[in-house]
Design a protein around this motif. Sequence first.
Motif, mmCIF file in Angstrom:
data_model
loop_
_atom_site.group_PDB
_atom_site.id
_atom_site.type_symbol
_atom_site.label_atom_id
_atom_site.label_comp_id
_atom_site.label_asym_id
_atom_site.label_seq_id
_atom_site.Cartn_x
_atom_site.Cartn_y
_atom_site.Cartn_z
ATOM 1 N N UNK A 103 -8.889 -34.461 25.988
ATOM 2 C CA UNK A 103 -9.687 -35.237 26.937
ATOM 3 C C UNK A 103 -10.191 -34.361 28.081
ATOM 4 N N UNK A 104 -9.376 -33.408 28.519
ATOM 5 C CA UNK A 104 -9.797 -32.507 29.591
ATOM 6 C C UNK A 104 -10.931 -31.604 29.115
ATOM 7 N N UNK A 105 -10.822 -31.091 27.895
ATOM 8 C CA UNK A 105 -11.921 -30.290 27.343
ATOM 9 C C UNK A 105 -13.193 -31.123 27.244
ATOM 10 N N UNK A 106 -13.066 -32.380 26.869
ATOM 11 C CA UNK A 106 -14.219 -33.271 26.805
ATOM 12 C C UNK A 106 -14.873 -33.385 28.177
ATOM 13 N N UNK A 107 -14.042 -33.559 29.212
ATOM 14 C CA UNK A 107 -14.564 -33.624 30.576
ATOM 15 C C UNK A 107 -15.278 -32.333 30.963
ATOM 16 N N UNK A 108 -14.684 -31.214 30.668
ATOM 17 C CA UNK A 108 -15.264 -29.917 31.039
ATOM 18 C C UNK A 108 -16.656 -29.735 30.418
#
Length: 383
Positions: A100-105
Amino acid sequence: MKITGYRTLTAQHEWRRAIGDANGHIPDAVTDVPIVILETDAGIEGVGIGSHADLARLFPAIEGEDPRSVSALFDRMLAQVFKSSHAGATYGGIATLDSAIWDLKAKAAGEPLWRMLGGRDRFVPGYASGLDIALPDDDLHAFYGQYADRGYVAGKLKGGLDLTTDLRRLGIMRDALAAHTDAPGLMIDSNESWQVKQAVRYVSAIEQHFDLVWVEEPLRRWDAAGHARLSDAIRAAVATGENLTGVEQFRPLFEAGAPDIVQAGSIWGVTHFQRLSFAAAVRDLPVSIVGHNANPAVVHVATAVPNHLTTEVQALDYAPGVHVDQEVVDGGIVLGDEPGAGIRIDEAAIAAAREGAGWTNPAGPHMRPARAGLRMLLDGIER
């Protein structure tokens, strides 16, 4: 941009077939799809698929942090559970938050994740996998036939219980995949159901009839010496690692020269597969993603590492309410241009589609049989 909170959803994937392996199967399978949505003060939301394990204990490590620091946040989550260990189910929670963090980035940058990671070619080679041990022969042929229609030339059979049955079904799978090649790639997965000598005898017998690309999880996941012995005794490559939670768990296998193909379960996330790929590349070993449908974000990494071999594709669709910007065509997966991992969640559709508790059989292939690895099978019957 700061991470401010999260919420969880559970979609349901109807497989419209039985799924399973040597450990058991689920008839008319319906499985839960755990989803985590990370919220930010910028209004951007990140989507992770995989696991809800230990989220409350892990979230303080990333709360208030900038999601663009994704690699450092992965290490913060590992540190958060230092004393109790990140192994096992906890690693699933880490990896889902990580995805999810990679998606945000990537969304913050306005780029698809594969490009954010440094990929050039959006095409990812794949192979078909039916989770098919309980499928009747006609359904087995039909399953691999539909993948052949999409250009697939390789498939993986779930087996390991009866040699005669597996030989027949390998032939069925080969014939179904022969539309675009005279020599389809054939793999067999016994899901940790053998001892070393059982594996040597079984695989050697198969190799009298078929040229296997690999044999998967033939032994217990931690048996480094056994995998190395097996690799020396058979022609096929030995593939393993999908259930190891953390790159450091691969160290004994690497030191023993055990894996010929290094596997990562997609549920363990983007950073895990990225780091594992580089660790394997140092040793000139190829890597393969297992269970792409369980977390379609991870396949983006395959475009940006030097040693990706092929990815397991188990279904042509996703749960209602889960929309993925990818196509299963041309013998692989074609990634789209939507920012982030290309996963969109329709929460109303997920809620409307839910029926009952989810898993029709929570044991199935996920509970190891009491006699696994101890069976004396003669003419297809345990003696």
